[in-house]
Motif scaffolding. Structure first.
Motif, PDB file in Angstrom:
ATOM      1  N   GLY A  52       0.815  -1.208   0.000  1.00 36.68           N
ATOM      2  CA  GLY A  52       0.000   0.000   0.000  1.00 36.68           C
ATOM      3  C   GLY A  52       0.849   1.259   0.000  1.00 36.68           C
ATOM      4  N   VAL A  53       1.911   1.250   0.798  1.00 35.58           N
ATOM      5  CA  VAL A  53       2.814   2.411   0.856  1.00 35.58           C
ATOM      6  C   VAL A  53       3.487   2.609  -0.498  1.00 35.58           C
ATOM      7  CG1 VAL A  53       4.962   3.276   1.836  1.00 35.58           C
ATOM      8  CG2 VAL A  53       3.202   2.314   3.333  1.00 35.58           C
ATOM      9  N   THR A  54       3.910   1.512  -1.124  1.00 35.79           N
ATOM     10  CA  THR A  54       4.553   1.602  -2.434  1.00 35.79           C
ATOM     11  C   THR A  54       3.618   2.222  -3.460  1.00 35.79           C
ATOM     12  OG1 THR A  54       5.915  -0.357  -1.966  1.00 35.79           O
ATOM     13  CG2 THR A  54       5.667   0.285  -4.281  1.00 35.79           C
ATOM     14  N   ASP A  55       2.342   1.808  -3.409  1.00 34.58           N
ATOM     15  CA  ASP A  55       1.365   2.334  -4.367  1.00 34.58           C
ATOM     16  C   ASP A  55       1.087   3.819  -4.136  1.00 34.58           C
ATOM     17  OD1 ASP A  55       1.147  -0.142  -5.536  1.00 34.58           O
ATOM     18  OD2 ASP A  55      -0.630  -0.728  -4.385  1.00 34.58           O
ATOM     19  N   LEU A  56       1.054   4.239  -2.872  1.00 32.88           N
ATOM     20  CA  LEU A  56       0.675   5.618  -2.548  1.00 32.88           C
ATOM     21  C   LEU A  56       1.867   6.557  -2.368  1.00 32.88           C
ATOM     22  CD1 LEU A  56      -2.367   5.242  -0.121  1.00 32.88           C
ATOM     23  CD2 LEU A  56      -2.369   5.795  -2.547  1.00 32.88           C
ATOM     24  N   ALA A  57       3.077   6.028  -2.366  1.00 29.44           N
ATOM     25  CA  ALA A  57       4.251   6.885  -2.167  1.00 29.44           C
ATOM     26  C   ALA A  57       4.347   8.004  -3.208  1.00 29.44           C
ATOM     27  CB  ALA A  57       5.529   6.039  -2.168  1.00 29.44           C
ATOM     28  N   PRO A  58       4.120   7.723  -4.501  1.00 25.21           N
ATOM     29  CA  PRO A  58       4.154   8.833  -5.472  1.00 25.21           C
ATOM     30  C   PRO A  58       3.100   9.897  -5.168  1.00 25.21           C
ATOM     31  CG  PRO A  58       4.297   6.713  -6.595  1.00 25.21           C
ATOM     32  CD  PRO A  58       3.939   6.416  -5.161  1.00 25.21           C
ATOM     33  N   MET A 340      -1.301  11.397   6.688  1.00 23.08           N
ATOM     34  CA  MET A 340      -2.609  10.813   6.416  1.00 23.08           C
ATOM     35  C   MET A 340      -2.565   9.877   5.211  1.00 23.08           C
ATOM     36  SD  MET A 340      -5.558  11.182   8.009  1.00 23.08           S
ATOM     37  CE  MET A 340      -5.619  12.849   8.647  1.00 23.08           C
ATOM     38  N   VAL A 341      -1.799  10.254   4.203  1.00 21.60           N
ATOM     39  CA  VAL A 341      -1.691   9.417   3.008  1.00 21.60           C
ATOM     40  C   VAL A 341      -1.051   8.077   3.343  1.00 21.60           C
ATOM     41  CG1 VAL A 341      -0.551   9.175   0.768  1.00 21.60           C
ATOM     42  CG2 VAL A 341      -1.651  11.334   1.383  1.00 21.60           C
ATOM     43  N   PHE A 342       0.019   8.098   4.119  1.00 19.92           N
ATOM     44  CA  PHE A 342       0.679   6.837   4.459  1.00 19.92           C
ATOM     45  C   PHE A 342      -0.184   5.996   5.396  1.00 19.92           C
ATOM     46  CE2 PHE A 342       4.651   9.151   3.214  1.00 19.92           C
ATOM     47  CZ  PHE A 342       4.960   8.309   2.150  1.00 19.92           C
ATOM     48  N   ALA A 343      -0.993   6.659   6.233  1.00 18.85           N
ATOM     49  CA  ALA A 343      -1.940   5.903   7.058  1.00 18.85           C
ATOM     50  C   ALA A 343      -3.001   5.252   6.170  1.00 18.85           C
ATOM     51  CB  ALA A 343      -2.595   6.818   8.089  1.00 18.85           C
ATOM     52  N   ALA A 344      -3.455   5.987   5.149  1.00 19.40           N
ATOM     53  CA  ALA A 344      -4.436   5.432   4.207  1.00 19.40           C
ATOM     54  C   ALA A 344      -3.848   4.253   3.433  1.00 19.40           C
ATOM     55  CB  ALA A 344      -4.896   6.517   3.240  1.00 19.40           C
ATOM     56  N   ALA A 345      -2.517   4.236   3.299  1.00 20.98           N
ATOM     57  CA  ALA A 345      -1.872   3.119   2.606  1.00 20.98           C
ATOM     58  C   ALA A 345      -2.094   1.810   3.349  1.00 20.98           C
ATOM     59  CB  ALA A 345      -0.373   3.394   2.468  1.00 20.98           C
ATOM     60  N   VAL A 346      -2.198   1.864   4.672  1.00 23.45           N
ATOM     61  CA  VAL A 346      -2.489   0.661   5.452  1.00 23.45           C
ATOM     62  C   VAL A 346      -3.889   0.168   5.116  1.00 23.45           C
ATOM     63  CG1 VAL A 346      -2.667  -0.306   7.771  1.00 23.45           C
ATOM     64  CG2 VAL A 346      -0.986   1.489   7.293  1.00 23.45           C
ATOM     65  N   PHE A 347      -4.834   1.104   5.081  1.00 20.73           N
ATOM     66  CA  PHE A 347      -6.235   0.751   4.803  1.00 20.73           C
ATOM     67  C   PHE A 347      -6.376   0.125   3.417  1.00 20.73           C
ATOM     68  CE2 PHE A 347     -10.706   1.364   4.001  1.00 20.73           C
ATOM     69  CZ  PHE A 347     -11.305   1.293   5.246  1.00 20.73           C
ATOM     70  N   THR A 348      -5.857   0.819   2.390  1.00 14.14           N
ATOM     71  CA  THR A 348      -5.995   0.303   1.027  1.00 14.14           C
ATOM     72  C   THR A 348      -5.178  -0.968   0.821  1.00 14.14           C
ATOM     73  OG1 THR A 348      -4.195   1.760   0.294  1.00 14.14           O
ATOM     74  CG2 THR A 348      -6.439   2.584   0.084  1.00 14.14           C
ATOM     75  N   GLY A 349      -3.999  -1.045   1.478  1.00 18.45           N
ATOM     76  CA  GLY A 349      -3.179  -2.240   1.335  1.00 18.45           C
ATOM     77  C   GLY A 349      -3.879  -3.478   1.854  1.00 18.45           C
ATOM     78  N   VAL A 350      -4.513  -3.377   3.022  1.00 18.97           N
ATOM     79  CA  VAL A 350      -5.240  -4.513   3.593  1.00 18.97           C
ATOM     80  C   VAL A 350      -6.480  -4.821   2.765  1.00 18.97           C
ATOM     81  CG1 VAL A 350      -6.585  -5.280   5.594  1.00 18.97           C
ATOM     82  CG2 VAL A 350      -4.364  -4.154   5.923  1.00 18.97           C
ATOM     83  N   LEU A 351      -7.193  -3.777   2.348  1.00 24.55           N
ATOM     84  CA  LEU A 351      -8.419  -3.971   1.579  1.00 24.55           C
ATOM     85  C   LEU A 351      -8.140  -4.727   0.289  1.00 24.55           C
ATOM     86  CD1 LEU A 351     -11.346  -3.052   2.184  1.00 24.55           C
ATOM     87  CD2 LEU A 351     -10.968  -1.101   0.685  1.00 24.55           C
ATOM     88  N   GLN A 352      -7.043  -4.387  -0.368  1.00 17.44           N
ATOM     89  CA  GLN A 352      -6.715  -5.037  -1.638  1.00 17.44           C
ATOM     90  C   GLN A 352      -5.954  -6.341  -1.426  1.00 17.44           C
ATOM     91  OE1 GLN A 352      -4.584  -2.003  -3.778  1.00 17.44           O
ATOM     92  NE2 GLN A 352      -6.396  -0.712  -4.063  1.00 17.44           N
ATOM     93  N   GLY A 353      -5.005  -6.333  -0.490  1.00 15.29           N
ATOM     94  CA  GLY A 353      -4.180  -7.516  -0.288  1.00 15.29           C
ATOM     95  C   GLY A 353      -4.942  -8.729   0.177  1.00 15.29           C
ATOM     96  N   THR A 354      -5.925  -8.530   1.043  1.00 15.25           N
ATOM     97  CA  THR A 354      -6.716  -9.656   1.542  1.00 15.25           C
ATOM     98  C   THR A 354      -7.761 -10.141   0.541  1.00 15.25           C
ATOM     99  OG1 THR A 354      -8.278  -8.131   2.594  1.00 15.25           O
ATOM    100  CG2 THR A 354      -6.453  -8.948   3.948  1.00 15.25           C
ATOM    101  N   GLY A 355      -7.963  -9.362  -0.529  1.00 19.41           N
ATOM    102  CA  GLY A 355      -8.972  -9.743  -1.517  1.00 19.41           C
ATOM    103  C   GLY A 355     -10.360  -9.227  -1.202  1.00 19.41           C
ATOM    104  N   MET A 356     -10.494  -8.394  -0.177  1.00 17.71           N
ATOM    105  CA  MET A 356     -11.814  -7.877   0.189  1.00 17.71           C
ATOM    106  C   MET A 356     -12.455  -7.081  -0.949  1.00 17.71           C
ATOM    107  SD  MET A 356     -11.319  -6.544   4.108  1.00 17.71           S
ATOM    108  CE  MET A 356     -10.751  -7.604   5.430  1.00 17.71           C
ATOM    109  N   VAL A 357     -11.645  -6.235  -1.608  1.00 17.31           N
ATOM    110  CA  VAL A 357     -12.176  -5.409  -2.693  1.00 17.31           C
ATOM    111  C   VAL A 357     -12.747  -6.269  -3.804  1.00 17.31           C
ATOM    112  CG1 VAL A 357     -11.495  -3.875  -4.570  1.00 17.31           C
ATOM    113  CG2 VAL A 357     -10.775  -3.365  -2.254  1.00 17.31           C
TER     114      VAL A 357
END
Length: 477
Positions: A52-58, A340-357
């Motif tokens: 998630g951090v990698t995706d949102l770092a830019p 806030m962006v890097f905190a959101a990276a945790v949320f999106t990373g888990v949401l996508q990584g676990t397959g929930m999305v």
């Protein structure tokens, strides 16, 4: 199971921040971490977060340097003509101020970047809202909705994503949608008018001169030193109002509002020392060149803002102490937003990584009744509201839209209609907790994210439905 947990995680997050039981940063980090354990994939939490951090770092880098760049442009007076034109129209009338907020946000949104729109809009309008004790959530809500409608510009992101996902030309999607989007923008202006009337009824009307006189009187009473210009407000304790100019002047007042108000109110000060009138056209051309490079995609946006910020600082403030002062003046916004962006990276990373999305998207498609097949464009337009709010644009346009388009094609609905319908939810999407720019908006306005959410969701959803209805009426969708 993953579908239920995905919706439960999002609902838990929204409830906790709207009830102010947790701060957005804490909720964005702790809630997905907890649900990752519930899913049984706690051991992979680190991988999900890093992804998630990698995706949102830019995005975080872009926001950091965009804040510095446009902060410097505001300091040197690049936007003063536009701001003063809007403020002259407003005349310290709450109704005009709210409408002016919508107009300013819509105009600045032409650059295609929500963060810069919010920085300029809040910097210009915040002082008047505070001085007149107007509701700050009205400002954030109106700005977010106006930007959401304009976010459908081909260079804004969603249209390009829809075109890419369905292998279409972006102009074929956007140009026919212009009438419906214009109706949506008019709806935002009309809503702003009525919200402004409500504020006028609550507060009455002053003149801009009265507001400025009140500001100067409070400066004398509190012996406030406005050092924002040459020495950098916030860079040292000298910039603080001893009595808190404006502290307690609204429902959202905080302990440091005096300093914030003093600094922000300098947008109206034609004599602030940071002005660089001799460099006005250089700054204007630099900004036009930067926006052109963004639209033409000559370089990645984070690189463009990095170069632009370095050049703007060097030319406008050649002395290193002045450069440090400007960086210090905008450091709070940079830290708050990037955190806030890097905190959101945790949320999106888990949401996508676990397959929930993926499971949530498939469930939404599966529950569509068979009889709705011929009306898949309408269904897509309606679904775009919750789906673009609860997931990123990438997740919706690349994960959900192709599935919906395939289902529509089976019933004779063209991909172009599906793509246009998918843009309907953008006014609501811009207030999603997964959109980094919204944290710039609420952070600079000193508004709780939960308060903003409670206010804006119903009005943004109404704006989306107006666009959808207009699109169907004009035969676009």
């Amino acid at each position: 199971m993953l579908t239920i947990l995905g919706f439960a995680m999002i609902a838990t997050f929204l409830v906790l921040i709207m009830m102010k039981k947790m701060s957005p940063i804490a909720a964005l980090v702790l809630i997905p971490a907890l649900f990752c354990v519930f899913v049984g994939k706690g051991a992979k939490l680190g991988d999900y977060v890093l992804d998630g951090v990698t995706d949102l770092a830019p995005t975080a880098a872009m926001l950091m340097f965009a804040i510095v760049y446009f902060g410097v442009m505001i300091d040197v007076g690049l936007f003063d003509p536009i701001v003063r034109g809007i403020l002259k129209f407003c005349k310290a009338d709450p109704m005009r101020i709210v409408v002016g907020t919508a107009v300013l946000a819509a105009i600045v949104s032409l650059d295609g970047d929500g963060s810069t729109t919010f920085m300029i809009t809040v910097s210009a309008m915040y002082p008047l809202y505070k001085r007149l004790k107007m509701s700050l959530v009205v400002m954030t809500g109106v700005a977010a909705m106006a930007n959401g409608v304009m976010n459908t510009l081909p260079w804004g992101g969603p249209t390009a994503r829809a075109a890419t996902a369905l292998k279409l030309d972006a102009s074929d999607i956007f140009v026919p949608m212009i009438p419906a989007l214009a109706v949506g923008l008019v709806a935002v202006f009309v809503l702003s008018y009525f919200l402004g009337l409500r504020e006028r009824k609550r507060l009455g009307v002053l003149t801009l001169e009265q507001v400025l006189v009140e500001e100067k009187a409070e400066e004398k009473e509190t012996e406030t030193v406005l050092v924002g210009a040459g020495s950098g407000p916030g860079a040292s304790g000298t910039g603080k109002a001893t009595g808190g100019a404006g502290a307690g002047s609204g429902t959202d007042a905080e302990g440091d509002d005096g300093e914030g108000d003093a600094e922000r109110f300098q947008v109206l000060d034609p004599d602030r020392a940071t002005l660089r009138p001799k460099l006005y056209w250089f700054n204007a051309l630099l900004t036009v060149a930067l926006l052109t490079a963004m639209i033409m995609e000559w370089l990645p946006i984070p690189v463009l803002f990095l170069l632009g910020a370095a050049l703007a600082l060097t030319v406008n403030f050649p002395h290193i102490p002045d450069q440090k002062a400007r960086l210090a003046a905008h450091a709070d916004n940079v830290l708050n937003v990037s955190g806030m962006v890097f905190a959101a990276a945790v949320f999106t990373g888990v949401l996508q990584g676990t397959g929930m999305v993926d499971h949530m998207a498939r469930w939404m498609v599966d529950v569509i009744p068979e009889g709705m097949g011929p009306h898949m464009a309408l269904v897509t337009g309606v679904l775009s509201l919750p789906l673009t709010y609860f997931m990123s644009n990438d997740g919706f346009y690349f994960g959900v839209l192709p599935v919906l388009a395939e289902a529509g094609a089976a019933h004779g609905v063209t991909p172009l209609e599906m793509a246009r319908a998918s843009l309907v939810g953008q006014p609501l999407h811009m207030s999603s907790p997964l959109v980094p720019a919204v944290y710039v908006l609420v952070g600079m306005a000193k508004v709780e994210f939960g308060d903003h959410t409670r206010f804006v969701v119903k009005w943004a959803a109404l704006t989306c439905l107006v666009i959808l209805a207009a699109g169907m009426l004009f035969g676009i969708i």
